[in-house]
Design a protein around this motif. Structure first.
Motif, PDB file in Angstrom:
ATOM      1  N   ARG A  73       0.804  -1.228   0.000  1.00  0.00           N
ATOM      2  CA  ARG A  73       0.000   0.000   0.000  1.00  0.00           C
ATOM      3  C   ARG A  73       0.834   1.274   0.000  1.00  0.00           C
ATOM      4  O   ARG A  73       0.327   2.345   0.338  1.00  0.00           O
ATOM      5  N   GLU A  74       2.068   1.195  -0.382  1.00  0.00           N
ATOM      6  CA  GLU A  74       2.936   2.373  -0.337  1.00  0.00           C
ATOM      7  C   GLU A  74       3.904   2.352  -1.507  1.00  0.00           C
ATOM      8  O   GLU A  74       4.372   1.294  -1.932  1.00  0.00           O
ATOM      9  N   VAL A  75       4.170   3.532  -2.048  1.00  0.00           N
ATOM     10  CA  VAL A  75       5.135   3.689  -3.137  1.00  0.00           C
ATOM     11  C   VAL A  75       6.171   4.720  -2.722  1.00  0.00           C
ATOM     12  O   VAL A  75       5.821   5.793  -2.208  1.00  0.00           O
ATOM     13  N   GLU A  76       7.448   4.399  -2.926  1.00  0.00           N
ATOM     14  CA  GLU A  76       8.520   5.374  -2.713  1.00  0.00           C
ATOM     15  C   GLU A  76       9.120   5.729  -4.063  1.00  0.00           C
ATOM     16  O   GLU A  76       9.484   4.855  -4.850  1.00  0.00           O
ATOM     17  N   VAL A  77       9.213   7.024  -4.327  1.00  0.00           N
ATOM     18  CA  VAL A  77       9.724   7.549  -5.595  1.00  0.00           C
ATOM     19  C   VAL A  77      11.085   8.185  -5.351  1.00  0.00           C
ATOM     20  O   VAL A  77      11.227   9.026  -4.455  1.00  0.00           O
ATOM     21  N   THR A  78      12.077   7.782  -6.124  1.00  0.00           N
ATOM     22  CA  THR A  78      13.388   8.415  -6.082  1.00  0.00           C
ATOM     23  C   THR A  78      13.563   9.217  -7.368  1.00  0.00           C
ATOM     24  O   THR A  78      13.425   8.675  -8.472  1.00  0.00           O
ATOM     25  N   ALA A  79      13.869  10.499  -7.209  1.00  0.00           N
ATOM     26  CA  ALA A  79      13.992  11.401  -8.355  1.00  0.00           C
ATOM     27  C   ALA A  79      15.363  12.038  -8.375  1.00  0.00           C
ATOM     28  O   ALA A  79      15.969  12.289  -7.325  1.00  0.00           O
ATOM     29  N   LYS A  80      15.868  12.294  -9.563  1.00  0.00           N
ATOM     30  CA  LYS A  80      17.074  13.084  -9.750  1.00  0.00           C
ATOM     31  C   LYS A  80      16.638  14.518 -10.057  1.00  0.00           C
ATOM     32  O   LYS A  80      15.904  14.758 -11.016  1.00  0.00           O
ATOM     33  N   ALA A  81      17.065  15.456  -9.240  1.00  0.00           N
ATOM     34  CA  ALA A  81      16.628  16.834  -9.413  1.00  0.00           C
ATOM     35  C   ALA A  81      17.646  17.783  -8.813  1.00  0.00           C
ATOM     36  O   ALA A  81      17.976  17.669  -7.629  1.00  0.00           O
ATOM     37  N   PRO A  82      18.149  18.732  -9.606  1.00  0.00           N
ATOM     38  CA  PRO A  82      19.108  19.692  -9.075  1.00  0.00           C
ATOM     39  C   PRO A  82      18.405  20.771  -8.257  1.00  0.00           C
ATOM     40  O   PRO A  82      17.327  21.236  -8.618  1.00  0.00           O
TER      41      PRO A  82
END
Length: 275
Positions: free
Chosen positions: A197-206
């Motif tokens: 029931r959970e999603v973790e999002v990893t993003a590349k962002a300056p």
């Protein structure tokens, strides 16, 4: 010489007063604290037409993105009264993320320009775009708003003035569609991991002030992503908690920072399951 000097300002005045010098746009249609109009922004490659739908809001009022968040009303568009229009794609600029007692909302303030990509049924034939828009506007209270506008799109003598240029700028700044893991303007959705029931999002962002907006893959409601502390430099992490099972349609994510944004579609099987 005297005649030439007299004629030059006269000719300029005639040009500025001529109908061709007026930007093609429908009149503003007001409804309470908001108003809307259509702006012809000219022809695109392949015969597609670009039109702007401008929504102007009184100070302190807001309206909503296509997925409004924890509260609010998404706009609804009806183009059925148009003539020689085969398809209209509504392009949404990146919204603002706003938190209040009702939760997180995805909103616009001031004036928002929604680019409309219009594909005629018959190329080269006249096009008349007509739209009815139902949308919500809020200040201390929320009220429904409705506006109808129509515009015959120019084929000859088109005058690309400031309003048309603003529509093209709004289109250029709209989120770029990229694949999961791909980068544009230094932004990328690197990975998605899920439990039941959970999603973790990893993003590349300056840089700081990274925002993430979420929808299901079919555009319906998804929980607002919450930032997770402790991400290394150049990276941002977010967590989304679902009340039930994750949607079979997957997710559509919009990542934004410093005037740049990307949009990524992630089917359910692309979200890595973790214990």
């Amino acid at each position: 010489m005297v005649l030439r000097r007299l004629f030059a300002p006269f000719a300029l005045a005639v040009l500025l007063a001529s109908p061709a010098a007026a930007e093609p746009a429908s009149p503003w249609v007001e409804d309470g604290a908001s108003a809307l109009r259509l702006i012809d922004a000219g022809e695109e490659a392949g015969g597609e037409r670009l039109v702007g739908l401008a929504i102007r809001l009184d100070a302190g009022w807001k309206t909503y993105w296509r997925q409004p968040g924890d509260s609010g009303v998404p706009p609804q568009f009806d183009f059925s009264r148009s003539e020689n229009v085969g398809e209209v794609t509504v392009v949404f600029p990146t919204p603002e993320r706003m938190t209040d007692e009702a939760g997180v909302a995805n909103v616009y303030h001031g004036e928002v320009l929604l680019p409309l990509q219009v594909r005629p049924k018959t190329a080269g034939a006249p096009v008349r775009l007509a739209v009815s828009v139902d949308y919500g506007v809020c200040d201390k209270v929320c009220v429904p708003a409705r506006g109808e506008a129509a515009l015959a799109l120019e084929t000859d003598g088109f005058f690309p003035g400031p309003a048309a240029a603003a529509v093209r700028r709004s289109l250029a700044k709209a989120p770029k569609r990229v694949a999961l893991g791909a980068a544009a303007d230094g932004l990328a959705i690197a990975s998605l991991r899920r439990t039941d029931r959970e999603v973790e999002v990893t993003a590349k962002a300056p840089g700081p002030d990274v925002a993430l907006f979420a929808e299901t893959g079919d555009g319906r409601f998804a929980p607002s992503p919450q930032p997770v502390a402790g991400a290394p430099a150049g990276e941002a992490r977010f967590r989304m908690a679902f009340d039930g099972a994750l949607p079979q349609s997957g997710l559509r994510l919009t990542l934004a920072v410093a005037g740049h944004a990307i949009e990524v579609s992630a089917p359910l099987d692309a979200i890595v399951r973790t214990p």
